[in-house]
Design a protein around this motif. Structure first.
Motif, PDB file in Angstrom:
ATOM      1  N   VAL A  27       0.722  -1.300   0.070  1.00  0.00           N
ATOM      2  CA  VAL A  27       0.062   0.116  -0.292  1.00  0.00           C
ATOM      3  C   VAL A  27       0.825   1.200  -0.044  1.00  0.00           C
ATOM      4  CG1 VAL A  27      -1.651   1.251   1.504  1.00  0.00           C
ATOM      5  CG2 VAL A  27      -1.913  -1.251   1.092  1.00  0.00           C
ATOM      6  N   PRO A  47      -4.316  -4.016   0.540  1.00  0.00           N
ATOM      7  CA  PRO A  47      -5.255  -4.564   1.605  1.00  0.00           C
ATOM      8  C   PRO A  47      -5.571  -5.881   1.357  1.00  0.00           C
ATOM      9  CG  PRO A  47      -6.553  -2.826   0.300  1.00  0.00           C
ATOM     10  CD  PRO A  47      -5.296  -3.408  -0.199  1.00  0.00           C
ATOM     11  N   GLY A 148      -3.724  -0.084   5.530  1.00  0.00           N
ATOM     12  CA  GLY A 148      -4.847  -0.550   4.329  1.00  0.00           C
ATOM     13  C   GLY A 148      -6.083   0.182   4.407  1.00  0.00           C
TER      14      GLY A 148
END
Length: 151
Positions: A27, A47, A148
């Motif tokens: 991420v 995520p 996330g």
């Protein structure tokens, strides 16, 4: 804190953080996320790896708590067994609806699990080193899931 946790649970617990850490890194570094999605598949990036693995780990932790409940007798055992299924049920029912809501629900699930860990430790069903290990692991898991959700 670390010297009180036996070596094998500490190493295995830290190793169990790798999918969460990898997910957070993909991420934070989109190029790494793209490479991961192209090389390993999209389930292993961003995520999504944290959500899937988080649900697996909450379910696994239900089994751990069940094992602790097996050390008790009578009403305490019954209570322990009933409480032990909550993390798995939480993961099953609360991780749908998209990555943001699933991630938030996993954060709440891991925070709730920490409270269950504390209760089992208070009952004397968990080893003395359990809470230092769980605090460390939970902090990292929740931080990774927050990456996330919020980034």
């Amino acid at each position: 804190m670390f010297q009180t946790i036996p070596r094998a649970p500490l190493i295995l617990g830290l190793a169990g953080l790798l999918p969460f850490l990898w997910g957070a890194l993909t991420v934070l570094f989109p190029d790494l996320g793209l490479w991961t999605a192209q090389t390993l598949g999209p389930r292993f990036a961003g995520p999504y790896v944290m959500l899937f693995y988080g649900a697996v780990i909450l379910s696994f932790m239900s089994g751990v708590l069940w094992g602790f409940a097996a050390r008790a007798t009578g009403t305490l055992a019954t209570t322990g067994y009933a409480l032990s299924v909550i993390p798995a049920l939480w993961a099953f029912f609360m991780t749908g609806g998209g990555p943001t809501s699933a991630g938030m629900n996993l954060i709440f699930g891991f925070a709730g699990l920490l409270l269950l860990d504390l209760q089992f430790a208070r009952w004397g069903l968990a080893p003395a080193w359990w809470m230092p290990l769980r605090l460390l692991l939970s902090a990292v898991v929740i931080a990774c899931l927050a990456v996330g959700v919020f980034l």
